[in-house]
Design a protein around this motif. Structure first.
Motif, PDB file in Angstrom:
ATOM      1  N   LEU A 164      58.411  10.214   4.716  1.00 16.53           N
ATOM      2  CA  LEU A 164      58.972   8.873   4.780  1.00 16.53           C
ATOM      3  C   LEU A 164      57.887   7.805   4.784  1.00 16.53           C
ATOM      4  O   LEU A 164      58.014   6.768   4.127  1.00 16.53           O
ATOM      5  CB  LEU A 164      59.835   8.732   6.033  1.00 16.53           C
ATOM      6  N   THR A 165      56.820   8.037   5.533  1.00 16.15           N
ATOM      7  CA  THR A 165      55.771   7.032   5.651  1.00 16.15           C
ATOM      8  C   THR A 165      55.066   6.816   4.321  1.00 16.15           C
ATOM      9  O   THR A 165      54.890   5.674   3.871  1.00 16.15           O
ATOM     10  CB  THR A 165      54.745   7.437   6.725  1.00 16.15           C
ATOM     11  N   CYS A 166      54.652   7.887   3.674  1.00 14.30           N
ATOM     12  CA  CYS A 166      53.977   7.756   2.384  1.00 14.30           C
ATOM     13  C   CYS A 166      54.917   7.180   1.328  1.00 14.30           C
ATOM     14  O   CYS A 166      54.501   6.363   0.500  1.00 14.30           O
ATOM     15  CB  CYS A 166      53.429   9.106   1.931  1.00 14.30           C
ATOM     16  N   PHE A 167      56.163   7.585   1.364  1.00 16.80           N
ATOM     17  CA  PHE A 167      57.164   7.042   0.442  1.00 16.80           C
ATOM     18  C   PHE A 167      57.252   5.528   0.613  1.00 16.80           C
ATOM     19  O   PHE A 167      57.264   4.771  -0.367  1.00 16.80           O
ATOM     20  CB  PHE A 167      58.521   7.695   0.704  1.00 16.80           C
ATOM     21  N   GLY A 168      57.332   5.079   1.856  1.00 12.10           N
ATOM     22  CA  GLY A 168      57.442   3.652   2.123  1.00 12.10           C
ATOM     23  C   GLY A 168      56.221   2.880   1.644  1.00 12.10           C
ATOM     24  O   GLY A 168      56.341   1.804   1.049  1.00 12.10           O
ATOM     25  N   LEU A 169      55.032   3.426   1.882  1.00 10.85           N
ATOM     26  CA  LEU A 169      53.806   2.762   1.449  1.00 10.85           C
ATOM     27  C   LEU A 169      53.738   2.661  -0.073  1.00 10.85           C
ATOM     28  O   LEU A 169      53.351   1.622  -0.622  1.00 10.85           O
ATOM     29  CB  LEU A 169      52.591   3.517   1.979  1.00 10.85           C
ATOM     30  N   SER A 203      68.109  10.166   3.250  1.00 16.79           N
ATOM     31  CA  SER A 203      67.607   8.802   3.422  1.00 16.79           C
ATOM     32  C   SER A 203      66.775   8.360   2.220  1.00 16.79           C
ATOM     33  O   SER A 203      66.808   7.188   1.830  1.00 16.79           O
ATOM     34  CB  SER A 203      66.781   8.689   4.709  1.00 16.79           C
ATOM     35  N   LEU A 204      66.051   9.292   1.614  1.00 19.07           N
ATOM     36  CA  LEU A 204      65.255   8.940   0.442  1.00 19.07           C
ATOM     37  C   LEU A 204      66.139   8.752  -0.782  1.00 19.07           C
ATOM     38  O   LEU A 204      65.830   7.922  -1.644  1.00 19.07           O
ATOM     39  CB  LEU A 204      64.195  10.009   0.179  1.00 19.07           C
ATOM     40  N   VAL A 205      67.224   9.496  -0.883  1.00 19.86           N
ATOM     41  CA  VAL A 205      68.190   9.264  -1.955  1.00 19.86           C
ATOM     42  C   VAL A 205      68.710   7.835  -1.868  1.00 19.86           C
ATOM     43  O   VAL A 205      68.740   7.085  -2.858  1.00 19.86           O
ATOM     44  CB  VAL A 205      69.364  10.262  -1.871  1.00 19.86           C
ATOM     45  N   GLU A 206      69.123   7.446  -0.679  1.00 23.90           N
ATOM     46  CA  GLU A 206      69.660   6.099  -0.473  1.00 23.90           C
ATOM     47  C   GLU A 206      68.603   5.040  -0.774  1.00 23.90           C
ATOM     48  O   GLU A 206      68.894   4.009  -1.397  1.00 23.90           O
ATOM     49  CB  GLU A 206      70.172   5.961   0.961  1.00 23.90           C
ATOM     50  N   SER A 207      67.366   5.286  -0.341  1.00 22.86           N
ATOM     51  CA  SER A 207      66.291   4.324  -0.577  1.00 22.86           C
ATOM     52  C   SER A 207      66.003   4.179  -2.069  1.00 22.86           C
ATOM     53  O   SER A 207      65.831   3.058  -2.576  1.00 22.86           O
ATOM     54  CB  SER A 207      65.024   4.762   0.153  1.00 22.86           C
ATOM     55  N   LEU A 208      65.943   5.288  -2.784  1.00 24.74           N
ATOM     56  CA  LEU A 208      65.648   5.225  -4.207  1.00 24.74           C
ATOM     57  C   LEU A 208      66.717   4.459  -4.972  1.00 24.74           C
ATOM     58  O   LEU A 208      66.407   3.653  -5.860  1.00 24.74           O
ATOM     59  CB  LEU A 208      65.506   6.639  -4.778  1.00 24.74           C
TER      60      LEU A 208
END
Length: 318
Positions: A164-169, A203-208
């Motif tokens: 999550l952290t690296c994805f966000g950055l 959560s990453l599906v939703e974020s993308l």
């Protein structure tokens, strides 16, 4: 240098499924984690690596120092696998040294050097989950669109590992390149959304999707969407999420199958009920031809982590 005399016995062995908490999943147990970074080295081996890196003339000098000047000799050193000292510092999690090299290489092509697996320092920082290094690399001007031997950008890797952290950055610090990265398939034909769907990172599906990823994007190899993958994996929560976000339930794979078709012969009756109610009436019956998308014919992760990153090692010897 002593660093070059290290043996394959000291090779780093990383497992993307066992490096810390994953998005939407419980943290991996200790037994599931493989040694990585400096923790995998014996004390004397650690001291040897640290001493070698320490001998580099990486000092608190201004980053304007050019690569051809005496103090930048370390920028030209590479192992036989093409790893620079920045690669090695990241692999061994010598963060202080890595940060110093990055600070002295702002907007320098050195930051984008790729080893023989075409991995940049950013790829390795994401894979080893070092967010401080990731952020510093991005701000120093590294290129987040570069791909490794498998066609994965650093964002693809964060989607595979669920960091999550690296994805966000990565998504926050490269707004200009992000649309192109989201649309780029790797060499297996999978975009970032497909990778997070395969691993069930809700959560990453939703974020993308919120960032603009095409929820109906099809895998290049067989035309499956994230919804098709969710059904194949019998992931009820993912099916619900994708349907609620507007996924096209009538999208056909290259074999002519809707997501509902893939519920035949599967155990989760609730998934079948949800999709039956929203699928077009004329698309509920299975096509006459035998499915070209059968589960037996499809391998979601044909490339293991060891195969993808088997060059992450102390040095370049095989």
């Amino acid at each position: 240098m002593d660093l070059y005399r290290s043996t394959r016995a000291n090779q780093m062995d990383y497992n993307a499924e066992g490096r810390g908490p994953k998005a939407g999943k419980a943290p991996a147990s200790t037994d599931e984690r493989l040694d990585s970074g400096l923790d995998s080295l014996k004390e004397e081996e650690y001291n040897e690596v640290a001493a070698d890196l320490g001998r580099l003339r990486v000092q608190s000098a201004p980053h304007q120092e050019g690569p051809d000047q005496e103090g930048a000799e370390w920028k030209r050193e590479v192992t036989e696998d093409g790893d620079t000292y920045l690669h090695l510092a990241i692999i061994h999690e010598v963060q202080e040294m890595a940060l110093k090299m990055i600070d002295m290489s702002v907007n320098d092509p050195f930051l984008n050097k790729q080893n023989h697996q075409r991995q940049t320092a950013l790829h390795l920082a994401v894979y080893t989950e070092q967010p401080q290094i990731v952020e510093r690399l991005l701000k120093a001007g590294c290129d987040p669109t570069l791909v490794d031997n498998n066609g994965n950008t650093a964002l693809h890797i964060s989607c595979r590992t669920g960091s999550l952290t690296c994805f966000g950055l990565l998504t926050q610090n490269c707004p200009d390149q992000l649309p192109a990265i989201l649309q780029a398939p790797n060499y297996s034909g999978q975009k970032c959304l497909h990778l997070v769907a395969v691993h069930g990172y809700l959560s990453l599906v939703e974020s993308l999707v919120s960032l603009g990823a095409d929820i109906n994007a099809q895998e290049q190899c067989n035309g499956r969407t994230a919804l098709h993958l969710a059904v194949d994996l019998q992931n009820l929560e993912l099916v619900k999420l994708l349907v609620s976000k507007g996924a096209d339930v009538n999208s056909l794979s290259y074999g002519g199958h809707t997501a509902y078709h893939l519920t035949y012969g599967r155990q989760d009756a609730e998934i079948q009920k949800i999709l039956y109610n929203v699928t077009a009436h004329n698309l509920r019956e299975l096509p006459d031809s035998e499915s070209e998308d059968s589960e037996d014919d499809y391998d979601y992760e044909v490339m293991s982590d060891d195969e993808m990153y088997d060059d992450i090692k102390v040095m370049g010897s095989k």
